[in-house]
Design an enzyme around this catalytic site. Structure first.
Site, PDB file in Angstrom:
ATOM      1  N   PRO A   9       0.786  -1.230   0.000  1.00  0.00           N
ATOM      2  CA  PRO A   9       0.000   0.000   0.000  1.00  0.00           C
ATOM      3  C   PRO A   9       0.823   1.287   0.000  1.00  0.00           C
ATOM      4  O   PRO A   9       1.848   1.387   0.674  1.00  0.00           O
ATOM      5  CB  PRO A   9      -0.829  -0.102   1.292  1.00  0.00           C
ATOM      6  CG  PRO A   9      -0.124  -1.101   2.128  1.00  0.00           C
ATOM      7  CD  PRO A   9       0.512  -2.064   1.172  1.00  0.00           C
ATOM      8  N   ASN A  10       0.322   2.224  -0.787  1.00  0.00           N
ATOM      9  CA  ASN A  10       0.845   3.595  -0.898  1.00  0.00           C
ATOM     10  C   ASN A  10       2.138   3.714  -1.693  1.00  0.00           C
ATOM     11  O   ASN A  10       2.573   4.825  -1.990  1.00  0.00           O
ATOM     12  CB  ASN A  10       1.017   4.254   0.487  1.00  0.00           C
ATOM     13  CG  ASN A  10      -0.298   4.378   1.211  1.00  0.00           C
ATOM     14  OD1 ASN A  10      -1.254   4.907   0.650  1.00  0.00           O
ATOM     15  ND2 ASN A  10      -0.386   3.883   2.425  1.00  0.00           N
ATOM     16  N   ARG A  17       5.159  12.501  -2.202  1.00  0.00           N
ATOM     17  CA  ARG A  17       5.484  13.116  -0.905  1.00  0.00           C
ATOM     18  C   ARG A  17       6.643  12.381  -0.254  1.00  0.00           C
ATOM     19  O   ARG A  17       7.014  11.301  -0.680  1.00  0.00           O
ATOM     20  CB  ARG A  17       4.280  13.049   0.030  1.00  0.00           C
ATOM     21  CG  ARG A  17       3.455  14.288  -0.087  1.00  0.00           C
ATOM     22  CD  ARG A  17       2.426  14.402   1.003  1.00  0.00           C
ATOM     23  NE  ARG A  17       1.202  14.854   0.382  1.00  0.00           N
ATOM     24  CZ  ARG A  17       0.025  14.275   0.519  1.00  0.00           C
ATOM     25  NH1 ARG A  17      -0.102  13.243   1.284  1.00  0.00           N
ATOM     26  NH2 ARG A  17      -1.016  14.749  -0.095  1.00  0.00           N
ATOM     27  N   TYR A  22      11.750   8.461   0.866  1.00  0.00           N
ATOM     28  CA  TYR A  22      11.585   7.442  -0.183  1.00  0.00           C
ATOM     29  C   TYR A  22      12.212   7.823  -1.523  1.00  0.00           C
ATOM     30  O   TYR A  22      12.153   7.050  -2.473  1.00  0.00           O
ATOM     31  CB  TYR A  22      10.087   7.148  -0.387  1.00  0.00           C
ATOM     32  CG  TYR A  22       9.418   6.634   0.876  1.00  0.00           C
ATOM     33  CD1 TYR A  22       9.833   5.442   1.467  1.00  0.00           C
ATOM     34  CD2 TYR A  22       8.387   7.347   1.484  1.00  0.00           C
ATOM     35  CE1 TYR A  22       9.241   4.976   2.629  1.00  0.00           C
ATOM     36  CE2 TYR A  22       7.783   6.878   2.644  1.00  0.00           C
ATOM     37  CZ  TYR A  22       8.222   5.705   3.210  1.00  0.00           C
ATOM     38  OH  TYR A  22       7.629   5.239   4.355  1.00  0.00           O
ATOM     39  N   ASN A  73       7.790  -5.982  -1.126  1.00  0.00           N
ATOM     40  CA  ASN A  73       7.818  -4.847  -0.211  1.00  0.00           C
ATOM     41  C   ASN A  73       6.378  -4.690   0.274  1.00  0.00           C
ATOM     42  O   ASN A  73       5.555  -4.074  -0.414  1.00  0.00           O
ATOM     43  CB  ASN A  73       8.307  -3.576  -0.911  1.00  0.00           C
ATOM     44  CG  ASN A  73       8.367  -2.398   0.052  1.00  0.00           C
ATOM     45  OD1 ASN A  73       7.825  -2.462   1.166  1.00  0.00           O
ATOM     46  ND2 ASN A  73       8.998  -1.316  -0.366  1.00  0.00           N
ATOM     47  N   ALA A  76       3.340  -0.824   4.606  1.00  0.00           N
ATOM     48  CA  ALA A  76       2.858  -0.766   5.998  1.00  0.00           C
ATOM     49  C   ALA A  76       2.380  -2.131   6.507  1.00  0.00           C
ATOM     50  O   ALA A  76       2.427  -2.386   7.726  1.00  0.00           O
ATOM     51  CB  ALA A  76       1.739   0.258   6.114  1.00  0.00           C
ATOM     52  N   HIS A  99      12.770  -3.052   1.548  1.00  0.00           N
ATOM     53  CA  HIS A  99      12.244  -1.748   1.971  1.00  0.00           C
ATOM     54  C   HIS A  99      13.136  -0.654   1.408  1.00  0.00           C
ATOM     55  O   HIS A  99      14.363  -0.748   1.515  1.00  0.00           O
ATOM     56  CB  HIS A  99      12.204  -1.629   3.501  1.00  0.00           C
ATOM     57  CG  HIS A  99      11.254  -2.620   4.100  1.00  0.00           C
ATOM     58  ND1 HIS A  99       9.896  -2.478   3.985  1.00  0.00           N
ATOM     59  CD2 HIS A  99      11.474  -3.785   4.740  1.00  0.00           C
ATOM     60  CE1 HIS A  99       9.315  -3.514   4.560  1.00  0.00           C
ATOM     61  NE2 HIS A  99      10.252  -4.329   5.015  1.00  0.00           N
ATOM     62  N   ARG A 106      13.995   3.838  11.897  1.00  0.00           N
ATOM     63  CA  ARG A 106      12.807   4.699  11.962  1.00  0.00           C
ATOM     64  C   ARG A 106      12.013   4.402  13.247  1.00  0.00           C
ATOM     65  O   ARG A 106      12.574   3.912  14.219  1.00  0.00           O
ATOM     66  CB  ARG A 106      11.983   4.520  10.684  1.00  0.00           C
ATOM     67  CG  ARG A 106      12.777   4.947   9.421  1.00  0.00           C
ATOM     68  CD  ARG A 106      11.971   4.793   8.161  1.00  0.00           C
ATOM     69  NE  ARG A 106      10.801   5.665   8.161  1.00  0.00           N
ATOM     70  CZ  ARG A 106       9.817   5.579   7.267  1.00  0.00           C
ATOM     71  NH1 ARG A 106       9.891   4.672   6.306  1.00  0.00           N
ATOM     72  NH2 ARG A 106       8.784   6.394   7.317  1.00  0.00           N
TER      73      ARG A 106
HETATM   74  O1  CA2 Z   1      10.696   1.738   3.238  1.00  0.00           O
HETATM   75  C1  CA2 Z   1       9.807   1.080   2.699  1.00  0.00           C
HETATM   76  O2  CA2 Z   1       9.895   0.594   1.571  1.00  0.00           O
HETATM   77  C2  CA2 Z   1       8.457   0.898   3.421  1.00  0.00           C
HETATM   78  O3  CA2 Z   1       8.004  -0.427   3.153  1.00  0.00           O
HETATM   79  C3  CA2 Z   1       7.510   1.931   2.837  1.00  0.00           C
HETATM   80  C4  CA2 Z   1       6.155   2.000   3.522  1.00  0.00           C
HETATM   81  C5  CA2 Z   1       6.304   2.088   5.041  1.00  0.00           C
HETATM   82  O4  CA2 Z   1       5.039   1.984   5.668  1.00  0.00           O
HETATM   83  C6  CA2 Z   1       7.235   0.992   5.590  1.00  0.00           C
HETATM   84  O5  CA2 Z   1       7.362   1.161   6.988  1.00  0.00           O
HETATM   85  C7  CA2 Z   1       8.585   1.048   4.932  1.00  0.00           C
HETATM   86  C8  CA2 Z   1       5.369   3.213   2.980  1.00  0.00           C
HETATM   87  C9  CA2 Z   1       5.081   3.108   1.501  1.00  0.00           C
HETATM   88  C10 CA2 Z   1       4.882   4.364   0.734  1.00  0.00           C
HETATM   89  O6  CA2 Z   1       4.601   5.492   1.511  1.00  0.00           O
HETATM   90  C11 CA2 Z   1       4.498   6.720   0.924  1.00  0.00           C
HETATM   91  C12 CA2 Z   1       4.030   7.711   1.736  1.00  0.00           C
HETATM   92  C13 CA2 Z   1       3.897   8.988   1.249  1.00  0.00           C
HETATM   93  C14 CA2 Z   1       4.248   9.281  -0.071  1.00  0.00           C
HETATM   94  C15 CA2 Z   1       4.718   8.282  -0.873  1.00  0.00           C
HETATM   95  C16 CA2 Z   1       4.843   7.003  -0.381  1.00  0.00           C
END
Ligand code: CA2
Length: 142
Positions: A9-10, A17, A22, A73, A76, A99, A106
């Site tokens: 997700p996301n 953002r 990222y 990956n 969340a 990741h 973090r």
């Molecule tokens: O570091 C990673 O790849 C994560 O899997 C990314 C996740 C996070 O919840 C994990 O703890 C670590 C978040 C994915 C994308 O989040 C975004 C948030 C805002 C803008 C763009 C992407």
């Protein structure tokens, strides 16, 4: 060899953002990078992204007999999903967790990885290159 690459997700919002965490490149660039790595290594790949836990579970289940390994990956869901852990265990394909960020540096809640318990390796904090390392690892062990 054929690999299934799953993004949770996301991740489809990459580049929109939080570029400090990222990176600035968007999700299309990540998918293009993964396809390029696989093509250069002579690996067939299917890419799958979903914001839905059940859809990710369904995709993992469908991998049995169709793929030689999984790069995931779970985003969340890494830190919450016993369902994804169980699906990875059930298919028992070699799996590698990736990741983009270094989750160990973090917030505390990101330190636990359920999916990681079913993975042979984890690459974190390497940005896009983590996917390359995961693909190369699965190729080497094949
Ligand atoms: O570091 C990673 O790849 C994560 O899997 C990314 C996740 C996070 O919840 C994990 O703890 C670590 C978040 C994915 C994308 O989040 C975004 C948030 C805002 C803008 C763009 C992407």
């Amino acid at each position: 060899m054929k690999l299934l690459i799953i993004n949770g997700p996301n991740l489809n919002l990459l580049g929109v953002r939080e570029p400090d965490i990222y990176g600035k490149k968007d999700f299309a660039a990540l998918e293009a990078f993964i396809r390029e790595v696989c093509a250069a290594e002579g690996i067939d790949c299917e890419l799958f992204q979903s914001n839905h836990e059940g859809a990710i579970v369904d995709k993992i289940q469908s991998a049995l007999g169709r793929f030689d390994g999984i790069v995931i990956n779970p985003a969340a869901y890494t830190h919450t999903s016993v369902a994804i852990l169980d699906a990875l265990k059930a298919v028992a394909l070699p799996a590698v967790e990736v990741h983009l960020s270094d989750v160990s540096a973090r917030e505390e809640f990101r330190h636990i990885s359920y999916a990681g318990l079913a993975c042979e390796k984890t690459f974190m904090g390497l940005g896009f290159d983590g996917y390359k390392e995961a693909i190369l690892y699965l190729k080497r062990r094949d």
